[in-house]
Design an enzyme around this catalytic site. Sequence first.
Site, PDB file in Angstrom:
ATOM      1  N   ASP A  67       0.828  -1.207   0.000  1.00  0.00           N
ATOM      2  CA  ASP A  67       0.000   0.000   0.000  1.00  0.00           C
ATOM      3  C   ASP A  67       0.862   1.257   0.000  1.00  0.00           C
ATOM      4  O   ASP A  67       0.542   2.245  -0.662  1.00  0.00           O
ATOM      5  CB  ASP A  67      -0.900   0.018   1.234  1.00  0.00           C
ATOM      6  CG  ASP A  67      -1.982  -1.047   1.148  1.00  0.00           C
ATOM      7  OD1 ASP A  67      -2.624  -1.285   2.171  1.00  0.00           O
ATOM      8  OD2 ASP A  67      -2.158  -1.617   0.070  1.00  0.00           O
ATOM      9  N   SER A 116     -16.453   5.472  -3.644  1.00  0.00           N
ATOM     10  CA  SER A 116     -15.509   5.229  -2.563  1.00  0.00           C
ATOM     11  C   SER A 116     -15.344   6.445  -1.671  1.00  0.00           C
ATOM     12  O   SER A 116     -16.078   7.414  -1.789  1.00  0.00           O
ATOM     13  CB  SER A 116     -14.149   4.852  -3.133  1.00  0.00           C
ATOM     14  OG  SER A 116     -14.286   3.898  -4.139  1.00  0.00           O
ATOM     15  N   LYS A 149     -13.029   0.269   9.481  1.00  0.00           N
ATOM     16  CA  LYS A 149     -12.885   0.050   8.040  1.00  0.00           C
ATOM     17  C   LYS A 149     -12.433  -1.394   7.839  1.00  0.00           C
ATOM     18  O   LYS A 149     -11.273  -1.735   7.996  1.00  0.00           O
ATOM     19  CB  LYS A 149     -11.870   1.016   7.434  1.00  0.00           C
ATOM     20  CG  LYS A 149     -11.969   1.065   5.920  1.00  0.00           C
ATOM     21  CD  LYS A 149     -11.047   2.102   5.339  1.00  0.00           C
ATOM     22  CE  LYS A 149      -9.656   1.549   5.141  1.00  0.00           C
ATOM     23  NZ  LYS A 149      -9.618   0.417   4.191  1.00  0.00           N
ATOM     24  N   GLU A 207     -20.026  -5.661   3.663  1.00  0.00           N
ATOM     25  CA  GLU A 207     -18.736  -6.318   3.448  1.00  0.00           C
ATOM     26  C   GLU A 207     -18.834  -7.780   3.869  1.00  0.00           C
ATOM     27  O   GLU A 207     -19.398  -8.089   4.922  1.00  0.00           O
ATOM     28  CB  GLU A 207     -17.670  -5.619   4.299  1.00  0.00           C
ATOM     29  CG  GLU A 207     -16.271  -5.878   3.856  1.00  0.00           C
ATOM     30  CD  GLU A 207     -15.755  -4.792   2.918  1.00  0.00           C
ATOM     31  OE1 GLU A 207     -14.564  -4.817   2.601  1.00  0.00           O
ATOM     32  OE2 GLU A 207     -16.544  -3.930   2.510  1.00  0.00           O
ATOM     33  N   CYS A 445      24.522 -12.695 -14.342  1.00  0.00           N
ATOM     34  CA  CYS A 445      23.138 -13.149 -14.204  1.00  0.00           C
ATOM     35  C   CYS A 445      23.095 -14.473 -13.449  1.00  0.00           C
ATOM     36  O   CYS A 445      23.816 -15.407 -13.810  1.00  0.00           O
ATOM     37  CB  CYS A 445      22.506 -13.304 -15.585  1.00  0.00           C
ATOM     38  SG  CYS A 445      20.848 -14.037 -15.548  1.00  0.00           S
ATOM     39  N   CYS A 468      18.689 -15.815 -22.356  1.00  0.00           N
ATOM     40  CA  CYS A 468      18.666 -16.157 -20.931  1.00  0.00           C
ATOM     41  C   CYS A 468      17.405 -16.969 -20.634  1.00  0.00           C
ATOM     42  O   CYS A 468      16.293 -16.546 -20.965  1.00  0.00           O
ATOM     43  CB  CYS A 468      18.687 -14.897 -20.080  1.00  0.00           C
ATOM     44  SG  CYS A 468      18.514 -15.223 -18.300  1.00  0.00           S
TER      45      CYS A 468
END
Length: 797
Positions: A67, A116, A149, A207, A445, A468
């Site tokens: 987030d 929202s 919430k 919810e 690599c 690769c």
Amino acid sequence: MTEVKKGRVVDDAPVNDAPENDAAEVTSPARHDAIPEEARQRAAQLRADLERHNRLYYELDTPEISDAEYDVLYRELVGLERRWPALRDEASPTQRVGGEVLEGLEKQAHTLRMYSLDNAFSRDEWGAFMQRMYNALPDAPSAFWCDPKMDGLALEVIYENGVFTSALTRGNGEVGEVVTAAMRTVRNLPLALRGDDVPRRIEVRGEVVIAKADFEQLNARQSAAGGKLFANPRNAAAGSVRQLDTTVTAGRPLQFLAYGVGQVVLEGGTAPWTTHSGLMARLREWGFDTPPEGRLCASPDEVWAYYEALGARRESLAIEIDGVVAKLDDTEAQEALGFTARAPRWALALKFPAMQARTRLDDIRVQVGRTGVLTPVAILEPVRVGGVEVSRATLHNEDEIRAKGLMLGDMVLVQRAGDVIPEVVRPLVEERTGDERPFVFPENCPECDSPVVRPQGEVAHRCVNVMCPAVRRQSIIHFVSKAGLDVRGVGERWVQQLVDGGHVTSPVGLFSLTKLDLMRFERMGPTSAANFVTALDAARTGATLVRLICALGIRHVGEQTARTLAANFTDLDALREADAETLQQLPDIGPEVAGSIRTFFANEGNLELLERLRAIGLWPKRQDAPPAPEGADAIVRPLQGLKVLFTGSLTRVGRTEAEDMARAAGANIASSVTKSLDLLVVGGKPGSKLEKARKLGIRVMEEADFFAMLESAEMPAEGSDAAEVPAPSVEDVDAKEVPSRDVAHVRIVHDGTASDPGGDSRSVAEDAPARSTEGDAVSTAEGEDVPRGRAEQLKLF
């Protein structure tokens, strides 16, 4: 609960950024500066990245970033759009709820759109929100309804005459997935409402969650049965509701917690509540469970005290929460304040800080992606953070490792802001013993041992070996993934097994596999093999140019840029011939993106791949648009640069297909009727959008004329014979058919008259004035003054 999910934009405009329609309050001497090309490109890239992460989070339940990382990208885009308002686009993640509905379940439109909330992360942001509210409405009451919430799946359950009839997930806010059968199995959902005063029709929003203790037991059962463990309660709840087999859903410990309502149709009388607290009491009387710990707070200071107290106890609560939702309790004040284009001005989500835990950094492993980027991943001693066991976290690049001063063996602080992907915050330097070791980024690599390079100006190291195995594997996986060709039924693990076993060396190789080839693999029976082949063949024959461009994995070309390219070039041949100058004339394509496209088509290996794709018939053309001329003329379209909106029921094609056709003709698709709209295309029963467009003097075109215009590639002149549609009277449209309104998400209808009730902030409707009392005017979400008049429907929150 609300669509403010874990800080995702659609839902989370930072509270210290002015809402869209308050933009005039924000002044800056540079607002009208010419937009630098690098700013335009960065905004386009941010939009594409945010849309992709929205889809991963909301639709696929497989987020790739935390987030906090998402919020950084989102706020950067908000800042660019504030600095240069001309960059603002109605399709931007900052202006709309993102995400599309998944295939596999029946789709249905919400009567009223589910919007929202904006959010805040500090007391200063909460105070700034309150100041804006009081500036707009000095006499606003100070009481707020507050509740946790919750972190679950938002949906809507519908009752006719008190009996449960259907259920829809939130989907993209306008269209959801029908999950009626699954929701019938949720034990605490009332199948019939209690009492004698139930509405004739009511949409209850809430919810679906799984309690922490139930989640632990569910995972224990999954483990005992050899099944896949769920990452967190939210993913478990979302996956359970979307099950096509309802016996699976019935075995999951789901709960539905109601927080508000959508449309309400009454037989008569007055509205049964005038405050949000009154609404919550009524929902409980009807038999719904509501969010725990909800309460009425008498002042903004009391709201903050509630937020702090709940945050201190969040770990001890029965369900996972990541903040507090605060809504002005008085519904008349709610209506007076109204909405921005995305969210109410009278409600806010107060987000908790990220949860943290201590653990040890055991190792750092480097992974190679499809573009050759080397990404370091922290291998952690397993630790529980926010109810989820964490053992890995991305470190992004070498610079981040150095900036954080991480050493192998460090005790580190890990956080997880309600998301699946954790983050290493910092090392606990004070706990070092002297045994810690510095991490040295590899010069070769780890997959093919080729030297890695770090291009000038970039933070990423890259493997430039086109052979690769890791690059090849990830490129093929991407080609058929949802972000690429979107081949349903072809899983990543199978593709990886085919590539690692040497059975497939390019995307084309997948399409040559036969049922017998696949049946040689363990756990691949006749039915699975047949489905695998069928899915690939369906993708080959049904692919669009947009999806093929996405599948090619051209650097800097995301889905939005792919749409732009597919709308302006007939096929990949035409795109290959376009020079950098031509490409840069297209929206959102600057020198870097144009250069990346030209580099892709200059590579012999890529050209060979394209010829092989053509040979197997995977060569889609641009749909529903005339062939594109070469060069700069390729960007000329009959709707070039026009903002177009569709309303009503289309008979020829679906809404999404019609919008794609308009985009191919050069149009930008609008989300609502505003002064900037150029054309409104109307189908059957168009409703209030048509009336509003007429008031604003916007051109109106019937569906048949619109498609005729596209077929002739000719835009009718202003004042031509394109017929307008007569505006329907109120008597012609019943309560279900009247379009939703801008300032409300609840509609109460009774006997053609309206009363003045209340509702919930998590959903807002479209296209109508904010209040409906006789006599004066009111401002809509677009900032226009509309005369007040008799309301056929009343809005509640």
